[in-house]
Design an enzyme around this catalytic site. Structure first.
Site, PDB file in Angstrom:
ATOM      1  N   SER A 143       0.872  -1.187   0.000  1.00  0.00           N
ATOM      2  CA  SER A 143       0.000   0.000   0.000  1.00  0.00           C
ATOM      3  C   SER A 143       0.900   1.226   0.000  1.00  0.00           C
ATOM      4  CB  SER A 143      -0.860   0.019   1.268  1.00  0.00           C
ATOM      5  OG  SER A 143      -1.498   1.275   1.429  1.00  0.00           O
ATOM      6  N   TYR A 156      -1.417  -0.963  10.414  1.00  0.00           N
ATOM      7  CA  TYR A 156      -1.561  -1.123   8.962  1.00  0.00           C
ATOM      8  C   TYR A 156      -0.284  -0.662   8.242  1.00  0.00           C
ATOM      9  CZ  TYR A 156      -3.742  -0.926   4.327  1.00  0.00           C
ATOM     10  OH  TYR A 156      -4.038  -1.125   3.000  1.00  0.00           O
TER      11      TYR A 156
HETATM   12  N1  NAD Z   1      -8.828  -0.321  -1.237  1.00  0.00           N
HETATM   13  C1  NAD Z   1      -7.766   0.447  -1.073  1.00  0.00           C
HETATM   14  O1  NAD Z   1      -7.850   1.690  -1.151  1.00  0.00           O
HETATM   15  C2  NAD Z   1      -6.413  -0.192  -0.821  1.00  0.00           C
HETATM   16  C3  NAD Z   1      -5.273   0.640  -0.857  1.00  0.00           C
HETATM   17  C4  NAD Z   1      -4.035   0.074  -0.634  1.00  0.00           C
HETATM   18  C5  NAD Z   1      -3.905  -1.288  -0.383  1.00  0.00           C
HETATM   19  N2  NAD Z   1      -5.025  -2.065  -0.349  1.00  0.00           N
HETATM   20  C6  NAD Z   1      -4.835  -3.488  -0.055  1.00  0.00           C
HETATM   21  O2  NAD Z   1      -5.438  -4.273  -1.063  1.00  0.00           O
HETATM   22  C7  NAD Z   1      -5.888  -5.500  -0.499  1.00  0.00           C
HETATM   23  C8  NAD Z   1      -7.360  -5.687  -0.826  1.00  0.00           C
HETATM   24  O3  NAD Z   1      -8.076  -4.586  -0.284  1.00  0.00           O
HETATM   25  P1  NAD Z   1      -9.598  -4.279  -0.690  1.00  0.00           P
HETATM   26  O4  NAD Z   1      -9.778  -2.824  -0.501  1.00  0.00           O
HETATM   27  O5  NAD Z   1      -9.918  -4.918  -1.985  1.00  0.00           O
HETATM   28  O6  NAD Z   1     -10.334  -5.030   0.533  1.00  0.00           O
HETATM   29  P2  NAD Z   1     -11.848  -5.562   0.686  1.00  0.00           P
HETATM   30  O7  NAD Z   1     -12.089  -5.584   2.155  1.00  0.00           O
HETATM   31  O8  NAD Z   1     -12.772  -4.795  -0.176  1.00  0.00           O
HETATM   32  O9  NAD Z   1     -11.710  -7.068   0.171  1.00  0.00           O
HETATM   33  C9  NAD Z   1     -10.809  -7.913   0.847  1.00  0.00           C
HETATM   34  C10 NAD Z   1     -11.182  -9.366   0.644  1.00  0.00           C
HETATM   35  O10 NAD Z   1     -10.232 -10.118   1.440  1.00  0.00           O
HETATM   36  C11 NAD Z   1     -10.937 -11.034   2.240  1.00  0.00           C
HETATM   37  N3  NAD Z   1     -10.208 -11.269   3.490  1.00  0.00           N
HETATM   38  C12 NAD Z   1     -10.070 -10.415   4.552  1.00  0.00           C
HETATM   39  N4  NAD Z   1      -9.383 -11.019   5.540  1.00  0.00           N
HETATM   40  C13 NAD Z   1      -9.078 -12.265   5.080  1.00  0.00           C
HETATM   41  C14 NAD Z   1      -8.396 -13.372   5.638  1.00  0.00           C
HETATM   42  N5  NAD Z   1      -7.909 -13.344   6.903  1.00  0.00           N
HETATM   43  N6  NAD Z   1      -8.251 -14.492   4.887  1.00  0.00           N
HETATM   44  C15 NAD Z   1      -8.751 -14.539   3.634  1.00  0.00           C
HETATM   45  N7  NAD Z   1      -9.446 -13.558   3.067  1.00  0.00           N
HETATM   46  C16 NAD Z   1      -9.604 -12.423   3.784  1.00  0.00           C
HETATM   47  C17 NAD Z   1     -12.309 -10.422   2.483  1.00  0.00           C
HETATM   48  O11 NAD Z   1     -13.284 -11.432   2.776  1.00  0.00           O
HETATM   49  C18 NAD Z   1     -12.575  -9.712   1.150  1.00  0.00           C
HETATM   50  O12 NAD Z   1     -13.225 -10.553   0.226  1.00  0.00           O
HETATM   51  C19 NAD Z   1      -5.590  -5.429   0.999  1.00  0.00           C
HETATM   52  O13 NAD Z   1      -4.356  -6.060   1.271  1.00  0.00           O
HETATM   53  C20 NAD Z   1      -5.484  -3.924   1.241  1.00  0.00           C
HETATM   54  O14 NAD Z   1      -4.706  -3.605   2.358  1.00  0.00           O
HETATM   55  C21 NAD Z   1      -6.264  -1.555  -0.564  1.00  0.00           C
END
Ligand code: NAD
Length: 261
Positions: A143, A156
């Protein structure tokens, strides 16, 4: 459908929603076989069904990345069914707004466990499988919070900074086996997680978007495509890299004064 990944097999964690879902869909669309995993079984099933409806190939498994025993068992079964493993996308992750003073011990460990230790665990089990294929790739999801601090995101930011360094370590250790290891660093991306935050503070959407020079959120597909690039032969000499995909948010800071001189 582009057949860029025909014969290639990828396992995606957290593929039931958001960025993981978009990676799985794009991988399937380009002809790759997808092992779709998520902690929420129905979401993994729905993603796999979406890939198949579009003419791709996928299987799905319920998988919590906090559980090494489950990772071992699920990877073994799914990889045997799929016929091998070429690429691992470590995507599952979560966040909790706490500063160090506010944080409970179990909250700290839970975030580090889900976001960082999971990358170690899943990679540990995937590497021997990828080695059997003569090489492949791992793409981790860090991230921009692993590069710049965000307020009240202590665990985080620490976890994502850890992912960036773990990516470099694994890149060094596994290069001799033909395994490239890279990370993506997304900025604000429109996913179920960010939508849930915005529902709690509706007025904040514009303010967050405006932090990036491009003045908008990324769509999940805009993160998925660079992640898939890193897994592809197009990135054959890239390893240990963390690719920032943030609409310019970390490119620099703006001095209003300089627009007036
Ligand atoms: N959305 C953003 O702005 C953003 C920015 C930077 C990084 N990220 C990273 O991208 C990744 C995905 O984020 P997102 O926004 O799509 O999240 P989200 O919450 O929309 O989706 C995450 C998915 O991961 C699953 N999940 C959560 N914990 C889990 C576990 N312990 N085991 C298996 N599955 C699990 C959830 O059920 C969900 O389907 C994460 O690592 C997040 O930190 C997101």
């Amino acid at each position: 459908m582009q057949a860029q990944f025909k014969g290639k097999i990828a396992l995606i964690t957290g593929a039931g929603a958001g960025i993981g879902h978009a990676i799985a869909i794009e991988w399937g669309r380009r002809g790759g076989f997808a092992i779709v995993t998520d902690m929420v079984a129905e979401q993994a099933r729905d993603t796999a069904a979406e890939i198949e409806r579009a003419g791709g190939r996928a299987i799905h498994r319920s998988l919590d990345v906090k559980r090494l025993d489950q990772i071992r068992e699920t990877f073994a079964g799914a990889i045997a069914e799929a016929g091998g493993l070429d690429v691992l996308f470590n995507v599952a992750g979560t966040n909790l707004m706490r500063n160090v003073e506010e944080m409970e011990d179990e909250e700290w460990y839970s975030i580090i466990d889900t976001n960082l230790t999971s990358v170690y665990r899943c990679s540990k089990i995937a590497v021997p499988e990828i080695r059997k294929r003569g090489g492949g790739a791992i793409v981790n999801t860090a991230s921009i919070a692993g590069i710049l601090a965000e307020n009240r995101c202590a665990a985080y930011s620490a976890s994502k900074g850890g992912v960036i360094l773990l990516t470099r370590n694994m890149a060094m250790d596994f290069a001799p086996y033909g395994i490239r290891v890279n990370a993506i660093c997304p900025g604000s991306t429109r996913t179920p997680r960010t939508e849930s935050y915005l529902r709690k503070a509706p007025g904040q959407e514009r303010a967050i978007a405006d932090l990036a020079p491009m003045k908008r959120f990324a769509e999940p597909e805009e993160i998925a495509r660079p992640a898939i690039f890193l897994a592809s032969d197009e990135a054959s000499y890239i390893t240990g890299a963390s690719l920032v995909v943030d609409g310019g948010l970390t490119a620099g800071f703006k001095l209003p004064l300089f627009d007036q001189l």
